[in-house]
Design a protein around this motif. Structure first.
Motif, PDB file in Angstrom:
ATOM      1  N   LEU A 130       0.674  -1.375  -0.156  1.00 41.48           N
ATOM      2  CA  LEU A 130      -0.098   0.118  -0.176  1.00 41.48           C
ATOM      3  C   LEU A 130       1.008   1.088  -0.662  1.00 41.48           C
ATOM      4  O   LEU A 130       0.745   2.567  -0.326  1.00 41.48           O
ATOM      5  CB  LEU A 130      -0.723   0.062   1.119  1.00 41.48           C
ATOM      6  N   LEU A 131       2.093   1.596   0.571  1.00 37.95           N
ATOM      7  CA  LEU A 131       2.870   2.510   0.936  1.00 37.95           C
ATOM      8  C   LEU A 131       3.112   2.218  -1.043  1.00 37.95           C
ATOM      9  O   LEU A 131       3.235   4.160  -0.800  1.00 37.95           O
ATOM     10  CB  LEU A 131       3.919   1.929   1.809  1.00 37.95           C
ATOM     11  N   ALA A 132       4.444   1.753  -1.201  1.00 38.58           N
ATOM     12  CA  ALA A 132       4.414   1.888  -2.127  1.00 38.58           C
ATOM     13  C   ALA A 132       2.987   2.404  -3.533  1.00 38.58           C
ATOM     14  O   ALA A 132       3.756   3.431  -4.183  1.00 38.58           O
ATOM     15  CB  ALA A 132       4.887   0.934  -3.056  1.00 38.58           C
ATOM     16  N   VAL A 133       2.033   1.826  -3.697  1.00 36.66           N
ATOM     17  CA  VAL A 133       1.032   2.207  -4.147  1.00 36.66           C
ATOM     18  C   VAL A 133       0.435   3.361  -4.091  1.00 36.66           C
ATOM     19  O   VAL A 133       0.430   5.206  -5.319  1.00 36.66           O
ATOM     20  CB  VAL A 133      -0.568   1.285  -4.030  1.00 36.66           C
ATOM     21  N   ILE A 134       0.715   4.454  -2.622  1.00 36.64           N
ATOM     22  CA  ILE A 134       0.310   5.188  -2.685  1.00 36.64           C
ATOM     23  C   ILE A 134       1.989   6.781  -3.181  1.00 36.64           C
ATOM     24  O   ILE A 134       1.409   7.707  -3.490  1.00 36.64           O
ATOM     25  CB  ILE A 134       0.296   5.443  -0.992  1.00 36.64           C
ATOM     26  N   VAL A 135       2.559   6.080  -3.242  1.00 34.72           N
ATOM     27  CA  VAL A 135       3.963   6.991  -3.357  1.00 34.72           C
ATOM     28  C   VAL A 135       3.979   6.650  -4.609  1.00 34.72           C
ATOM     29  O   VAL A 135       4.537   8.062  -4.889  1.00 34.72           O
ATOM     30  CB  VAL A 135       5.271   6.491  -2.511  1.00 34.72           C
ATOM     31  N   PHE A 136       3.744   5.974  -5.376  1.00 37.13           N
ATOM     32  CA  PHE A 136       4.099   6.243  -6.744  1.00 37.13           C
ATOM     33  C   PHE A 136       2.425   6.542  -7.317  1.00 37.13           C
ATOM     34  O   PHE A 136       2.288   6.694  -8.474  1.00 37.13           O
ATOM     35  CB  PHE A 136       4.103   4.959  -7.503  1.00 37.13           C
ATOM     36  N   SER A 137       1.152   6.240  -6.206  1.00 38.32           N
ATOM     37  CA  SER A 137       0.162   7.664  -7.157  1.00 38.32           C
ATOM     38  C   SER A 137       0.584   8.561  -7.490  1.00 38.32           C
ATOM     39  O   SER A 137       0.038   9.484  -8.619  1.00 38.32           O
ATOM     40  CB  SER A 137      -0.835   7.042  -6.268  1.00 38.32           C
ATOM     41  N   PHE A 138       1.360   9.411  -6.909  1.00 41.01           N
ATOM     42  CA  PHE A 138       1.679  10.981  -6.371  1.00 41.01           C
ATOM     43  C   PHE A 138       1.961  11.235  -8.280  1.00 41.01           C
ATOM     44  O   PHE A 138       1.582  12.264  -8.524  1.00 41.01           O
ATOM     45  CB  PHE A 138       2.878  11.191  -6.000  1.00 41.01           C
ATOM     46  N   PRO A 139       3.193  11.074  -9.067  1.00 38.49           N
ATOM     47  CA  PRO A 139       3.164  11.685  -9.753  1.00 38.49           C
ATOM     48  C   PRO A 139       2.090  11.176 -11.450  1.00 38.49           C
ATOM     49  O   PRO A 139       2.413  12.178 -11.990  1.00 38.49           O
ATOM     50  CB  PRO A 139       4.361  10.051 -10.574  1.00 38.49           C
ATOM     51  N   VAL A 140       1.657  10.409 -10.828  1.00 41.57           N
ATOM     52  CA  VAL A 140       0.006  10.281 -11.642  1.00 41.57           C
ATOM     53  C   VAL A 140      -1.157  11.002 -11.174  1.00 41.57           C
ATOM     54  O   VAL A 140      -1.481  11.724 -12.557  1.00 41.57           O
ATOM     55  CB  VAL A 140      -0.745   8.368 -11.365  1.00 41.57           C
ATOM     56  N   LEU A 141      -1.155  11.365 -10.479  1.00 35.73           N
ATOM     57  CA  LEU A 141      -1.743  13.106 -10.190  1.00 35.73           C
ATOM     58  C   LEU A 141      -1.033  14.562 -10.163  1.00 35.73           C
ATOM     59  O   LEU A 141      -2.352  14.390 -11.195  1.00 35.73           O
ATOM     60  CB  LEU A 141      -2.208  12.980  -8.681  1.00 35.73           C
ATOM     61  N   LEU A 142       0.169  14.120 -11.022  1.00 38.48           N
ATOM     62  CA  LEU A 142       1.084  15.640 -11.119  1.00 38.48           C
ATOM     63  C   LEU A 142       1.004  15.627 -12.830  1.00 38.48           C
ATOM     64  O   LEU A 142       0.553  16.649 -12.691  1.00 38.48           O
ATOM     65  CB  LEU A 142       2.269  15.342 -10.636  1.00 38.48           C
ATOM     66  N   MET A 143       0.499  14.754 -12.898  1.00 38.60           N
ATOM     67  CA  MET A 143       0.049  14.926 -14.870  1.00 38.60           C
ATOM     68  C   MET A 143      -1.109  14.629 -15.093  1.00 38.60           C
ATOM     69  O   MET A 143      -1.911  15.566 -15.579  1.00 38.60           O
ATOM     70  CB  MET A 143       0.752  13.287 -15.436  1.00 38.60           C
ATOM     71  N   LEU A 144      -2.194  14.100 -13.958  1.00 38.87           N
ATOM     72  CA  LEU A 144      -4.051  14.637 -13.922  1.00 38.87           C
ATOM     73  C   LEU A 144      -4.686  16.322 -13.764  1.00 38.87           C
ATOM     74  O   LEU A 144      -5.199  16.844 -14.254  1.00 38.87           O
ATOM     75  CB  LEU A 144      -4.618  13.796 -13.132  1.00 38.87           C
ATOM     76  N   ILE A 250       9.012  19.641  -1.956  1.00 43.54           N
ATOM     77  CA  ILE A 250       8.394  20.013  -3.295  1.00 43.54           C
ATOM     78  C   ILE A 250       8.689  19.968  -4.843  1.00 43.54           C
ATOM     79  O   ILE A 250       9.660  20.627  -5.050  1.00 43.54           O
ATOM     80  CB  ILE A 250       7.363  21.654  -2.422  1.00 43.54           C
ATOM     81  N   PRO A 251       7.945  19.358  -5.062  1.00 41.71           N
ATOM     82  CA  PRO A 251       6.847  18.265  -5.099  1.00 41.71           C
ATOM     83  C   PRO A 251       7.199  17.131  -4.660  1.00 41.71           C
ATOM     84  O   PRO A 251       8.241  16.772  -4.281  1.00 41.71           O
ATOM     85  CB  PRO A 251       6.188  17.863  -5.977  1.00 41.71           C
ATOM     86  N   PRO A 252       6.631  16.442  -3.758  1.00 44.66           N
ATOM     87  CA  PRO A 252       7.357  15.214  -2.965  1.00 44.66           C
ATOM     88  C   PRO A 252       7.410  14.238  -3.804  1.00 44.66           C
ATOM     89  O   PRO A 252       6.192  13.034  -3.837  1.00 44.66           O
ATOM     90  CB  PRO A 252       6.116  14.539  -1.809  1.00 44.66           C
ATOM     91  N   MET A 253       8.007  13.424  -4.424  1.00 39.08           N
ATOM     92  CA  MET A 253       8.028  13.127  -5.734  1.00 39.08           C
ATOM     93  C   MET A 253       8.950  11.698  -5.226  1.00 39.08           C
ATOM     94  O   MET A 253       9.237  11.315  -3.515  1.00 39.08           O
ATOM     95  CB  MET A 253       8.974  12.994  -6.953  1.00 39.08           C
ATOM     96  N   PRO A 254       8.992  10.553  -5.864  1.00 35.12           N
ATOM     97  CA  PRO A 254       9.072   9.168  -4.923  1.00 35.12           C
ATOM     98  C   PRO A 254      10.464   9.367  -4.467  1.00 35.12           C
ATOM     99  O   PRO A 254      10.794   8.913  -3.972  1.00 35.12           O
ATOM    100  CB  PRO A 254       9.023   7.835  -6.363  1.00 35.12           C
ATOM    101  N   GLN A 255      11.584  10.272  -5.107  1.00 34.65           N
ATOM    102  CA  GLN A 255      12.270   9.726  -4.679  1.00 34.65           C
ATOM    103  C   GLN A 255      12.497  10.825  -3.440  1.00 34.65           C
ATOM    104  O   GLN A 255      13.681  10.522  -2.806  1.00 34.65           O
ATOM    105  CB  GLN A 255      13.893  10.627  -6.217  1.00 34.65           C
TER     106      GLN A 255
END
Length: 360
Positions: A130-144, A250-255
C-alpha cells in the motif's frame, strides 16, 4: 518494546527541533542563498517533518501491538476507535491552527491517523505494498491535475483553502504535507515499529540498507539534474526539470519519499544506539524529555516563538544568521521547559489534554 524507549523520544525531539529551524526560516522570510548556514538549514526541509511522521507510525505500531498480535476482534475494534478519535482530535486542532500557521502539519496528521485506523491490522507485506502504491500515485496525480492550483509560490500563500474543493485538494494532493504521498511515512513507521530493533543485527541491516538507499537516491537524482537531462530536449524549463528530478519536499516525488524515509531510519536507529550506550547522560535525558512533549512544543514554536517575532518586528526580511539565532533560542527554551515541566507533571499540557479527550 512496549515500554517507552528513550531513543524514539530523542529522535522525536530532534524532529521537532529540526522543524523549528525550518519553520522559523520560512516565517522570517529568509532568502535562498549558497551561504553555508542557509544550506545547513535547508537540508532539514522535508526531512525533520518526515522523521516526525515516521515516528508517529512507530507510535501507532506500539499502540496497536496487542490488538494485532492478540487475534481478538474486540481489541482491534478498541484500537481502531482510539486511532479514529486521535485522528479527529488532531484534525480539529490542526484546522484551528491553520489561520495562525498555514504550514501546519497537524491537520494532515489527523488524516494519516484515520488511514492508520483502517490498515493497522494488515500484514507487513500488505502495508509495504500500500505504501508503494501511494508513493507512486503522486506522479500520476501530478500529470492529471494542476499542482500549482491555489498556490502563490512567491509568498507561500494558498488561496481558497477554506472552500470544499480547495481544502480537499490541499489536504490530499498539493498542500505542504499532502495525504498522497505523505501518509506513506506513517505506514512505513508502522512497519518499522514491528521490526525487532533491539537486535543488533537487525538494526545494522536496516541502517545499512537505509544508508545505501539514501546515498544512491541523492547521488543518482543529482546526476540526472546536472548532467543527463537537457531542458530543451524535453521541452521543459530548467525549473521544471529541477523540480521533477529533485529530492526536495516540493513536489514530493517518489525519490524525495525514498530519500527522506531513509534519512529518518538512520536518525532513529542512531538515536536508539546512542541512548543505550550513553544511558543516564543528562543531555540525552533532556532530549528524551523534550521528545515526550513534542505536541506541546510544536504548538508553542508557533504561538510563542513566532508570536515574539511578530512583537519584535522580525517576521520577514531576516538573514539566515538571525533566523538560526531565534531557532537556537527556542530550542534551548524547549529543552529547559521540558525538563522543568516534567519534574512536576507526567505529561506535557497538550499531551495531557489529548489523553483526557480520548477518554470522553
Amino acid at each position: 518494546m512496549n515500554d517507552r524507549i528513550q531513543g524514539f523520544d530523542i529522535a522525536r525531539a530532534l524532529a521537532v527541533l529540526g522543524m523549528v529551524i525550518v519553520n522559523f526560516k520560512i516565517a522570517q522570510g529568509v532568502s535562498s542563498s549558497n551561504d553555508g548556514l542557509y544550506l545547513i538549514a535547508a537540508s532539514l526541509e522535508g526531512r525533520a517533518a518526515a522523521l516526525f511522521v515516521v515516528l508517529a507510525g512507530v507510535g501507532v505500531s506500539f499502540l496497536t501491538r496487542k490488538a494485532v498480535t492478540g487475534g481478538d476482534a474486540s481489541l482491534v475494534h478498541i484500537a481502531r476507535v482510539s486511532l479514529i478519535k486521535r485522528g479527529l482530535l488532531l484534525l480539529a486542532l490542526g484546522l484551528a491552527f491553520v489561520p495562525i500557521w498555514p504550514a501546519d502539519i497537524l491537520h494532515f496528521y489527523g488524516f494519516y491517523f484515520l488511514i492508520a485506523a483502517w490498515v493497522f491490522p494488515w500484514k507487513q507485506r500488505a502495508l509495504l505494498a500500500l505504501l508503494a502504491v501511494i508513493v507512486f500515485s503522486f506522479p500520476v496525480l501530478l500529470m492529471l491535475f494542476d499542482y500549482d492550483k491555489g498556490w502563490d509560490w512567491s509568498t507561500l500563500e494558498y488561496h481558497g483553502f477554506w472552500t470544499a474543493d480547495g481544502m480537499l485538494r490541499h489536504i490530499l494532493f498539493n498542500g505542504f504535507h499532502p495525504v498522497i504521498p505523505w501518509c506513506s511515512f506513517l505506514l512505513f513507521g508502522l512497519w518499522l515499529g514491528r521490526q525487532n530493533l533491539r537486535a543488533g543485527v537487525q538494526r545494522k541491516r536496516i541502517f545499512v540498507t537505509a544508508l545505501v538507499l539514501w546515498l544512491a537516491t541523492e547521488s543518482v537524482f543529482n546526476w540526472f539534474r546536472q548532467v543527463f537531462f537537457n531542458p530543451v530536449d524535453w521541452g521543459m524549463s530548467a525549473a521544471d526539470i529541477d523540480s521533477l528530478f529533485s529530492t526536495a519536499i516540493i513536489p514530493p516525488m517518489p525519490q524525495y519519499m525514498l530519500a527522506a524515509g531513509s534519512s529518518a531510519v538512520m536518525v532513529i536507529i542512531a538515536c536508539l544506539v546512542i541512548s543505550e550506550r550513553f544511558a543516564g547522560n543528562r543531555v540525552l535525558q533532556a532530549f528524551y524529555q523534550t521528545g515526550q512533549m513534542a505536541l506541546t512544543l510544536y504548538v508553542l514554536h508557533v504561538v510563542l516563538g513566532m508570536g515574539l517575532m511578530d512583537i519584535t518586528g522580525t517576521l520577514g526580511g531576516q538573514t539566515i544568521a538571525v533566523s538560526l539565532l531565534w531557532s537556537l533560542g527556542f530550542c534551548t527554551f524547549a529543552l529547559v521547559f521540558s525538563v522543568s515541566w516534567l519534574r512536576f507533571f507526567k505529561q506535557g499540557p497538550l499531551e495531557w489534554l489529548i489523553k483526557r479527550l480520548l477518554l470522553l
